[in-house]
Motif scaffolding. Structure first.
Motif, short mmCIF file in Angstrom:
data_model
loop_
_atom_site.label_atom_id
_atom_site.label_comp_id
_atom_site.label_asym_id
_atom_site.label_seq_id
_atom_site.Cartn_x
_atom_site.Cartn_y
_atom_site.Cartn_z
N SER A 83 -43.79 5.76 10.61
CA SER A 83 -44.74 5.20 9.38
C SER A 83 -45.43 3.95 9.77
O SER A 83 -46.45 3.85 9.36
N ASP A 84 -44.93 3.30 10.71
CA ASP A 84 -45.49 2.22 11.20
C ASP A 84 -46.76 2.61 12.03
O ASP A 84 -47.98 1.95 11.92
N LEU A 85 -46.67 3.65 12.95
CA LEU A 85 -47.73 4.11 13.83
C LEU A 85 -48.92 4.47 12.53
O LEU A 85 -50.13 4.28 12.76
N GLN A 86 -48.62 5.36 11.64
CA GLN A 86 -49.38 6.03 10.54
C GLN A 86 -50.25 4.85 10.09
O GLN A 86 -51.46 4.98 9.56
N ALA A 87 -49.36 3.72 9.63
CA ALA A 87 -50.10 2.54 8.89
C ALA A 87 -51.21 2.03 9.72
O ALA A 87 -52.16 1.26 9.18
N LEU A 88 -51.32 2.12 11.17
CA LEU A 88 -52.08 1.31 12.09
C LEU A 88 -53.22 2.66 12.50
O LEU A 88 -53.91 2.47 13.41
N LYS A 89 -53.39 3.56 11.86
CA LYS A 89 -54.17 4.46 12.01
C LYS A 89 -55.83 4.15 12.18
O LYS A 89 -56.26 4.49 12.88
#
Length: 103
Positions: A83-89
């Motif tokens: 979820s953290d990585l997706q938020a940094l997309k």
């Protein structure tokens, strides 16, 4: 420092993008798919496929404060999980280029 912690830290230090994963984890697959969609160069260790995976996972909790997978580092900085990585997309192209993990 335990050998598992040393091993985990060396992997983090030696790879611009490091993903600690489990082969059956859908969130791990989502993270790897996202990185691949940006043609990122990243190293993955499937913790369920290696002998000392449990020890490395415990060591990651000491290093990052996170025990769950995926456990992602970019430029030796702890990003977090899927979820953290997706938020940094939207920022990923710049982040990956900054650490030399994409063209």
């Amino acid at each position: 420092m335990s050998s598992a912690k040393t091993q985990a830290q060396n992997l983090i230090d030696q790879n611009a993008v490091m993903v600690f994963s489990k082969s059956y984890c859908p969130y791990c697959k989502s993270s790897k798919d996202l990185l691949s969609s940006f043609d990122a160069e990243f190293k993955t260790v499937e913790l369920d496929d290696i002998k000392d995976g449990d020890a490395i996972q415990a060591a990651l909790q000491e290093i990052s404060g996170q025990r769950t997978v995926p456990n992602i580092f970019i430029g030796q900085k702890h990003i977090g999980g899927n979820s953290d990585l997706q938020a940094l997309k939207s920022q990923l192209p710049e982040l990956l280029k900054a650490v030399g993990a994409s063209s």
